[in-house]
Design a protein around this motif. Structure first.
Motif, short mmCIF file in Angstrom:
data_model
loop_
_atom_site.label_atom_id
_atom_site.label_comp_id
_atom_site.label_asym_id
_atom_site.label_seq_id
_atom_site.Cartn_x
_atom_site.Cartn_y
_atom_site.Cartn_z
N ILE A 115 57.63 40.47 54.87
CA ILE A 115 58.64 41.67 53.90
C ILE A 115 58.14 40.98 52.37
CG2 ILE A 115 60.42 43.39 53.53
CD1 ILE A 115 59.18 43.00 56.26
N LEU A 116 58.66 40.30 51.90
CA LEU A 116 58.50 39.60 50.87
C LEU A 116 57.09 39.60 50.24
CD1 LEU A 116 61.18 36.90 50.65
CD2 LEU A 116 61.71 39.60 50.37
N SER A 117 56.46 39.37 51.44
CA SER A 117 54.78 39.19 50.36
C SER A 117 54.17 40.58 50.61
CB SER A 117 53.76 37.89 51.91
OG SER A 117 54.31 37.08 51.36
N TYR A 118 54.16 41.02 51.64
CA TYR A 118 54.04 42.62 51.34
C TYR A 118 53.71 43.34 50.39
CZ TYR A 118 52.04 46.85 53.08
OH TYR A 118 51.23 48.17 53.48
N ALA A 119 55.83 43.24 50.14
CA ALA A 119 55.75 44.04 48.76
C ALA A 119 55.32 43.21 47.40
CB ALA A 119 57.35 43.78 49.08
N ALA A 120 55.31 42.03 47.13
CA ALA A 120 54.94 41.64 46.33
C ALA A 120 53.40 41.96 46.38
CB ALA A 120 55.09 40.29 46.06
N LEU A 121 52.72 41.79 47.28
CA LEU A 121 50.98 41.49 46.84
C LEU A 121 51.32 42.89 47.22
CD1 LEU A 121 50.10 39.32 49.86
CD2 LEU A 121 49.91 39.19 47.60
N ARG A 122 51.29 43.89 46.76
CA ARG A 122 51.79 45.24 46.79
C ARG A 122 50.41 46.16 48.20
NH1 ARG A 122 51.88 44.66 41.75
NH2 ARG A 122 53.93 45.74 40.88
N GLY A 123 50.97 44.85 49.83
CA GLY A 123 50.19 45.74 50.62
C GLY A 123 48.14 45.58 50.62
N ARG A 124 47.65 44.35 49.37
CA ARG A 124 46.51 44.02 49.35
C ARG A 124 46.58 42.83 49.02
NH1 ARG A 124 43.35 48.24 48.90
NH2 ARG A 124 44.29 50.25 48.21
N CYS A 125 45.07 42.20 49.71
CA CYS A 125 44.39 40.76 49.51
C CYS A 125 44.15 40.19 48.62
CB CYS A 125 43.30 40.29 50.76
SG CYS A 125 42.56 39.01 50.41
N ARG A 126 44.67 39.15 47.70
CA ARG A 126 44.88 39.05 46.41
C ARG A 126 43.04 38.46 45.86
NH1 ARG A 126 46.40 33.74 44.53
NH2 ARG A 126 46.67 33.33 46.72
N THR A 127 42.40 38.26 46.97
CA THR A 127 40.66 37.64 46.52
C THR A 127 40.33 39.06 46.80
OG1 THR A 127 42.05 35.52 47.72
CG2 THR A 127 39.76 36.10 46.25
N CYS A 128 39.79 39.62 47.61
CA CYS A 128 39.41 41.10 48.30
C CYS A 128 39.67 42.09 47.90
CB CYS A 128 38.70 40.63 49.73
SG CYS A 128 40.33 40.79 50.89
N GLY A 129 41.63 42.23 47.98
CA GLY A 129 42.00 43.37 47.83
C GLY A 129 41.70 44.67 48.53
N THR A 130 41.54 43.40 50.02
CA THR A 130 41.53 44.96 50.90
C THR A 130 43.07 45.23 51.45
OG1 THR A 130 38.92 43.73 51.57
CG2 THR A 130 40.62 45.06 53.54
N GLY A 131 43.11 46.58 51.67
CA GLY A 131 44.58 46.53 52.58
C GLY A 131 45.16 45.81 53.31
N ILE A 132 46.15 45.05 53.41
CA ILE A 132 46.57 44.92 54.19
C ILE A 132 47.29 45.89 55.53
CG2 ILE A 132 48.47 43.20 55.22
CD1 ILE A 132 47.78 41.89 52.39
N SER A 133 47.29 46.07 56.42
CA SER A 133 47.65 47.09 57.87
C SER A 133 48.94 46.98 57.68
CB SER A 133 47.18 46.76 59.23
OG SER A 133 48.36 47.71 60.09
N ILE A 134 49.60 48.27 57.24
CA ILE A 134 51.72 48.84 57.00
C ILE A 134 52.08 48.11 58.54
CG2 ILE A 134 51.34 50.82 58.61
CD1 ILE A 134 53.60 50.26 55.22
N ARG A 135 51.66 47.83 59.66
CA ARG A 135 51.88 46.70 60.85
C ARG A 135 52.35 45.66 60.68
NH1 ARG A 135 47.49 45.12 63.87
NH2 ARG A 135 48.51 42.59 63.24
N TYR A 136 51.85 45.20 59.79
CA TYR A 136 52.38 44.15 59.47
C TYR A 136 54.07 43.89 58.88
CZ TYR A 136 48.04 41.68 60.13
OH TYR A 136 46.75 41.49 61.08
N PRO A 137 54.45 44.88 57.78
CA PRO A 137 55.90 44.80 57.31
C PRO A 137 57.09 45.31 58.55
CG PRO A 137 54.52 45.87 56.19
CD PRO A 137 53.31 45.48 56.74
N ILE A 138 55.98 46.46 59.02
CA ILE A 138 56.76 47.30 60.16
C ILE A 138 57.26 45.86 61.41
CG2 ILE A 138 56.73 48.89 61.55
CD1 ILE A 138 55.21 50.73 59.87
N VAL A 139 56.18 45.52 61.74
CA VAL A 139 56.32 44.82 63.18
C VAL A 139 57.36 43.25 62.94
CG1 VAL A 139 56.06 42.70 64.32
CG2 VAL A 139 54.41 44.30 64.36
#
Ligand SMILES: [Zn+2]
Length: 259
Positions: A59-83
């Motif tokens: 949860i915390l990392s997804y929120a802190a990174l605002r759902g994006r990879c720090r390097t390439c900026g690709t969106g991280i699936s909302i599935r991660y925090p939901i699961v």
């Protein structure tokens, strides 16, 4: 017992659930791709850079990174925090139902399997044997010491697997199509091994009701016809979790309506 230790125990259980949920995300991504779930360490699915420890916090990392990879900026699936959230909630419900007991551990593990099967079936229309077959064996072994006991566990395996197998056979003869896959057969057999005969029948009834309700909603909102409903394994997973934490109470309530 005072409230404080109970509250602390509850918070610890939910925190463990969130961390386990983070591992379930790894299983959900890698098992259908036939990759190892223990090696290598978590990495960005797009640029494959290994994640630092602070990018791996539930949860915390997804929120802190605002759902994006720090390097390439690709969106991280909302599935991660939901699961992660769903796993934390599932652990909380199991702890409410069973308290600090061995049965809690078995049912929490069962909930993990249901969450992983739900997510993989939703995305890939697949219920991997590497989960369902060991699940049948483990559910039966646990029943040697814990509810539902070995006789009811075997009856659950036979009824759960047999019922869906029969439906597939009958449907095939009548309509010439497969009503569902054999993954569903093995999944309900696994549910039978963990929950026993009575709760397996309840799971089947609940999953059928859910299938009907969700089908009607999809058609009413014009989001699709009969063919685009959720895969049956997702319904089985939700129904089995409800049966595992509240099945006995649901059956009592239903019986009292009519007696
Ligand atoms: Zn990346």
């Amino acid at each position: 017992m005072t409230y404080l230790p109970v509250g602390v125990a509850f918070a610890v259980v939910v925190a463990i659930g969130l961390i386990v949920g983070s591992f379930l995300n790894v299983c959900i991504y890698r098992i259908p791709r036939k990759q190892s779930i223990v090696w290598p360490a978590s990495r960005c699915a797009a640029c494959e850079r290994p994640l630092a420890w602070f990018e791996n916090l539930p949860i915390l990392s997804y929120a802190a990174l605002r759902g994006r990879c720090r390097t390439c900026g690709t969106g991280i699936s909302i599935r991660y925090p939901i699961v992660e959230l769903v796993t934390g909630a599932a652990f909380a419900f199991d702890f409410l139902a069973f308290g600090p007991t061995p049965l809690f551990l078995v049912r929490a593990l069962f909930a993990c399997a249901m969450i992983v099967l739900f997510a993989i079936d939703l995305e890939h229309q697949l219920l991997p044997n590497v989960i369902t077959l060991p699940g049948i064996a483990f559910g039966f072994l646990a029943s040697l010491l814990l509810p539902p006991g070995p006789v009811m566990s075997l009856a659950g395996i036979a009824a759960g697997g047999g019922l869906l197998w029969l439906i597939i056979e009958v449907w095939l003869r009548l309509r010439g199509v497969e009503a569902m896959g054999f993954g569903d057969v093995k999944m309900l057999a696994m549910i039978g091994a963990f929950l026993g005969l009575k709760l397996t029948i309840l799971t089947f009834i609940l999953s059928s009701l859910m299938g009907g309700v969700i089908g009607v909603i999809l058609i009413a909102t014009r989001r699709g016809g009969m063919g685009t409903a959720l895969p049956y394994g997702t319904m089985l997973a939700m129904a089995a979790f409800i049966a595992s934490v509240a099945g006995e109470r649901l059956i009592d309530w239903y019986v009292h309506l009519y007696l």
